[in-house]
Design a protein around this motif. Structure first.
Motif, mmCIF file in Angstrom:
data_model
loop_
_atom_site.group_PDB
_atom_site.id
_atom_site.type_symbol
_atom_site.label_atom_id
_atom_site.label_comp_id
_atom_site.label_asym_id
_atom_site.label_seq_id
_atom_site.Cartn_x
_atom_site.Cartn_y
_atom_site.Cartn_z
ATOM 1 N N ALA A 76 -44.528 16.096 -141.092
ATOM 2 C CA ALA A 76 -45.220 14.931 -141.650
ATOM 3 C C ALA A 76 -45.222 14.983 -143.175
ATOM 4 O O ALA A 76 -45.073 13.945 -143.844
ATOM 5 C CB ALA A 76 -46.644 14.869 -141.110
ATOM 6 N N ALA A 77 -45.367 16.188 -143.740
ATOM 7 C CA ALA A 77 -45.373 16.315 -145.202
ATOM 8 C C ALA A 77 -44.025 15.905 -145.793
ATOM 9 O O ALA A 77 -43.973 15.231 -146.833
ATOM 10 C CB ALA A 77 -45.704 17.756 -145.591
ATOM 11 N N ILE A 93 -41.951 13.753 -144.469
ATOM 12 C CA ILE A 93 -41.844 12.303 -144.313
ATOM 13 C C ILE A 93 -42.631 11.599 -145.413
ATOM 14 O O ILE A 93 -42.140 10.664 -146.068
ATOM 15 C CB ILE A 93 -42.345 11.877 -142.921
ATOM 16 C CG1 ILE A 93 -41.404 12.419 -141.832
ATOM 17 C CG2 ILE A 93 -42.453 10.354 -142.831
ATOM 18 C CD1 ILE A 93 -41.958 12.289 -140.428
ATOM 19 N N GLU A 94 -43.858 12.039 -145.653
ATOM 20 C CA GLU A 94 -44.684 11.378 -146.671
ATOM 21 C C GLU A 94 -44.048 11.503 -148.054
ATOM 22 O O GLU A 94 -44.079 10.553 -148.845
ATOM 23 C CB GLU A 94 -46.093 11.958 -146.686
ATOM 24 C CG GLU A 94 -47.028 11.218 -147.622
ATOM 25 C CD GLU A 94 -48.455 11.220 -147.133
ATOM 26 O OE1 GLU A 94 -49.141 10.182 -147.289
ATOM 27 O OE2 GLU A 94 -48.901 12.244 -146.599
ATOM 28 N N GLU A 95 -43.444 12.630 -148.327
ATOM 29 C CA GLU A 95 -42.801 12.829 -149.625
ATOM 30 C C GLU A 95 -41.623 11.877 -149.815
ATOM 31 O O GLU A 95 -41.307 11.481 -150.938
ATOM 32 C CB GLU A 95 -42.325 14.277 -149.750
ATOM 33 C CG GLU A 95 -41.762 14.616 -151.116
ATOM 34 C CD GLU A 95 -41.366 16.079 -151.232
ATOM 35 O OE1 GLU A 95 -40.803 16.453 -152.282
ATOM 36 O OE2 GLU A 95 -41.608 16.843 -150.281
ATOM 37 N N ILE A 114 -41.403 8.766 -148.620
ATOM 38 C CA ILE A 114 -41.798 7.358 -148.648
ATOM 39 C C ILE A 114 -41.852 6.850 -150.089
ATOM 40 O O ILE A 114 -42.418 7.499 -150.975
ATOM 41 C CB ILE A 114 -43.155 7.162 -147.949
ATOM 42 C CG1 ILE A 114 -43.007 7.422 -146.439
ATOM 43 C CG2 ILE A 114 -43.697 5.742 -148.183
ATOM 44 C CD1 ILE A 114 -44.328 7.369 -145.678
ATOM 45 N N ASP A 127 -49.974 14.124 -136.866
ATOM 46 C CA ASP A 127 -49.805 14.240 -138.315
ATOM 47 C C ASP A 127 -48.926 13.113 -138.858
ATOM 48 O O ASP A 127 -49.197 12.563 -139.936
ATOM 49 C CB ASP A 127 -49.193 15.596 -138.665
ATOM 50 C CG ASP A 127 -50.152 16.752 -138.447
ATOM 51 O OD1 ASP A 127 -51.375 16.504 -138.358
ATOM 52 O OD2 ASP A 127 -49.675 17.901 -138.352
ATOM 53 N N ILE A 128 -47.868 12.777 -138.110
ATOM 54 C CA ILE A 128 -46.995 11.674 -138.534
ATOM 55 C C ILE A 128 -47.751 10.347 -138.471
ATOM 56 O O ILE A 128 -47.623 9.493 -139.358
ATOM 57 C CB ILE A 128 -45.721 11.637 -137.673
ATOM 58 C CG1 ILE A 128 -44.864 12.889 -137.956
ATOM 59 C CG2 ILE A 128 -44.911 10.368 -137.942
ATOM 60 C CD1 ILE A 128 -43.678 13.059 -137.027
ATOM 61 N N VAL A 151 -49.796 9.866 -141.495
ATOM 62 C CA VAL A 151 -48.981 9.396 -142.627
ATOM 63 C C VAL A 151 -48.776 7.889 -142.533
ATOM 64 O O VAL A 151 -48.943 7.157 -143.531
ATOM 65 C CB VAL A 151 -47.624 10.129 -142.661
ATOM 66 C CG1 VAL A 151 -46.694 9.498 -143.699
ATOM 67 C CG2 VAL A 151 -47.818 11.605 -142.955
ATOM 68 N N LEU A 152 -48.416 7.411 -141.362
ATOM 69 C CA LEU A 152 -48.208 5.965 -141.181
ATOM 70 C C LEU A 152 -49.495 5.190 -141.464
ATOM 71 O O LEU A 152 -49.453 4.103 -142.047
ATOM 72 C CB LEU A 152 -47.709 5.678 -139.765
ATOM 73 C CG LEU A 152 -46.243 5.997 -139.485
ATOM 74 C CD1 LEU A 152 -45.959 5.918 -137.989
ATOM 75 C CD2 LEU A 152 -45.331 5.038 -140.236
ATOM 76 N N ARG A 162 -51.690 5.861 -143.569
ATOM 77 C CA ARG A 162 -51.861 5.762 -145.017
ATOM 78 C C ARG A 162 -50.846 4.827 -145.660
ATOM 79 O O ARG A 162 -50.996 4.463 -146.834
ATOM 80 C CB ARG A 162 -51.740 7.161 -145.646
ATOM 81 C CG ARG A 162 -52.904 8.076 -145.340
ATOM 82 C CD ARG A 162 -52.889 9.322 -146.218
ATOM 83 N NE ARG A 162 -51.809 10.239 -145.885
ATOM 84 C CZ ARG A 162 -51.903 11.207 -144.965
ATOM 85 N NH1 ARG A 162 -53.026 11.343 -144.266
ATOM 86 N NH2 ARG A 162 -50.891 12.022 -144.746
ATOM 87 N N HIS A 163 -49.840 4.423 -144.896
ATOM 88 C CA HIS A 163 -48.790 3.539 -145.413
ATOM 89 C C HIS A 163 -48.569 2.402 -144.411
ATOM 90 O O HIS A 163 -47.563 2.371 -143.702
ATOM 91 C CB HIS A 163 -47.492 4.321 -145.635
ATOM 92 C CG HIS A 163 -47.625 5.442 -146.617
ATOM 93 N ND1 HIS A 163 -47.508 5.257 -147.978
ATOM 94 C CD2 HIS A 163 -47.893 6.762 -146.434
ATOM 95 C CE1 HIS A 163 -47.672 6.416 -148.589
ATOM 96 N NE2 HIS A 163 -47.918 7.341 -147.686
#
Length: 406
Positions: free
Chosen positions: A162-163, A165-167, A169, A196-197, A200-201, A203-204
């Motif tokens: 997940a970290a 992926i977030e990086e 975006i 965790d993924i 992330v979604l 938050r976006h």
């Protein structure tokens, strides 16, 4: 370049000229050509069950013919099939969808393409979790989007975090694409990893995810978790599945997606201008598959599990192959980079996984697919969807051929 090739370059579209041929299909073509020359080729390149479609499903197709199901079908699929899919998603995946949220397509590949073409504008970014299925990046290319690879590590069974992926975006990110169980690695995302993924979604909210679950039933380690189960991001998820793998229905070409109404409607519109509704007989067979339960699929999974263990044992006897244990699907995906730089008996140097795949095809007469096709150039994919005796013979041949490299 020949005169005919030069002419073709002038009248073909830039879109098709930029598109790559599927490497799995290309390698299968080469293996057929070698077999036609009289060689005994063992084809481990195709992701196709070696089982026949269960008899009760074939019987349903025959009944459909006799009952007159020979006309055009509704673009999103027969309502009875879409309701059966909604019931399956509720029963097995804890997902609440209505018929209006479901579009039946000519295979899961069309469902994926419909979603990408309906969602992605030119220049928008699609995060593709790598290693990935060969067609993801080409679908993004057709949509004039930009693929952004996020590579999982060998130590984490090739699963991106997940970290990571977030990086990746950015303000231009539109989609995330992944499969679980994964083609080509067999990796399965756990509930904790998908939670965790999902965070992330959440938050976006402008970013959507395509969850390719075509290998759902072929899971050796535990529960299958759908990303759309996490309520806070359900409307950001397009779930894709089908009948090819779990029910050995590859040639029937029936897949589907489930998504929020606006996305499902867009995919229906896209499909209406390309293929319209999926084959009537195949849809009736798919309906019977769902009504018949999972017992036939579970029997096949037992065989796939046994074959996985067999192949892992055989692969461990090959020096230099580094192979994570697949938790699902029917592939092994070893890192084969230990053989790069070695020379074949004819004098050519093995520069990469593509060279190694061609060497094994020509020397061992075993067809596999280069990892370059999956975004992992140090690897190769071998299908384990073959009879036990063929798998044993294939990896004996592979080991013998690799011993010729110096």
């Amino acid at each position: 370049m020949s005169a005919s090739a030069t002419l073709a370059a002038t009248f073909l579209s830039d879109r098709i000229s930029a598109l790559q041929e599927s490497q799995t299909i290309a390698m299968a073509k080469k293996s057929r050509e070698l077999a036609a020359q009289g060689h005994n080729v063992i084809n481990l390149s195709f992701g196709e069950p070696d089982f026949q479609t269960p008899q009760y499903i074939k019987d349903a197709a025959k009944r459909a013919l006799d009952e007159g199901y020979t006309k055009y079908t509704p673009v999103p699929g027969y309502v009875e099939l879409r309701q059966a899919i909604a019931d399956k998603l509720r029963r097995e995946n804890r997902l609440e969808y209505q018929c209006e949220n479901i579009v039946v397509s000519t295979g899961a590949k069309q469902a994926l393409a419909n979603a990408v073409m309906s969602m992605v504008n030119p220049g928008e970014e699609v995060i593709v979790l790598a290693p990935y299925w060969v067609s993801y990046e080409e679908m993004v290319r057709l949509a004039e989007g930009v693929s952004v690879r996020v590579m999982g590590s060998l130590e984490n069974d090739y699963k991106a975090t997940a970290a990571q992926i977030e990086e990746a975006i950015t303000p231009r990110t539109k989609l995330i694409m992944y499969s679980s169980p994964c083609n080509p690695t067999g990796a399965v995302f756990s509930r904790e990893e998908l939670a965790d993924i999902a965070a992330v979604l959440a938050r976006h909210p402008q970013v959507f995810a395509i969850a390719d679950e075509i290998y759902e039933y072929i899971n050796f380690e535990g529960e299958h978790v759908s990303l759309a189960e996490f309520d806070e991001i359900k409307d950001q998820v397009i779930t894709v599945n089908g009948f090819s793998k779990g029910y050995a229905m590859t040639g029937w070409r029936v897949g589907y997606l489930a998504a929020r109404k606006e996305i499902a409607g867009a995919c229906e519109k896209m499909q209406s201008q390309i293929t319209s509704g999926t084959c009537s007989i195949a849809q009736r067979a798919a309906l019977a598959a769902l009504e018949g339960g999972r017992s036939s699929a579970d029997e096949m999974v037992t065989a796939y599990h046994r074959r996985r263990d067999l192949v892992l044992k055989l692969v461990k006897e090959i020096p230099g192959f580094k192979t994570p244990t697949p938790a699902g699907a029917f592939y092994v995906f070893p890192d084969v980079s230990a053989y790069f730089g070695k020379k074949a008996p004819q004098g050519e140097t093995i520069e990469n996984a593509t060279d190694l795949a061609m060497f094994l095809l020509n020397d061992a007469h075993v067809a596999a697919v280069t990892g370059e096709a999956f975004g992992a150039p140090n690897c190769m994919r071998f299908s384990t969807a073959a009879a036990d005796e063929k798998l044993r013979e294939a990896f004996i041949r592979i080991k013998d051929s690799l011993e010729k490299l110096v």
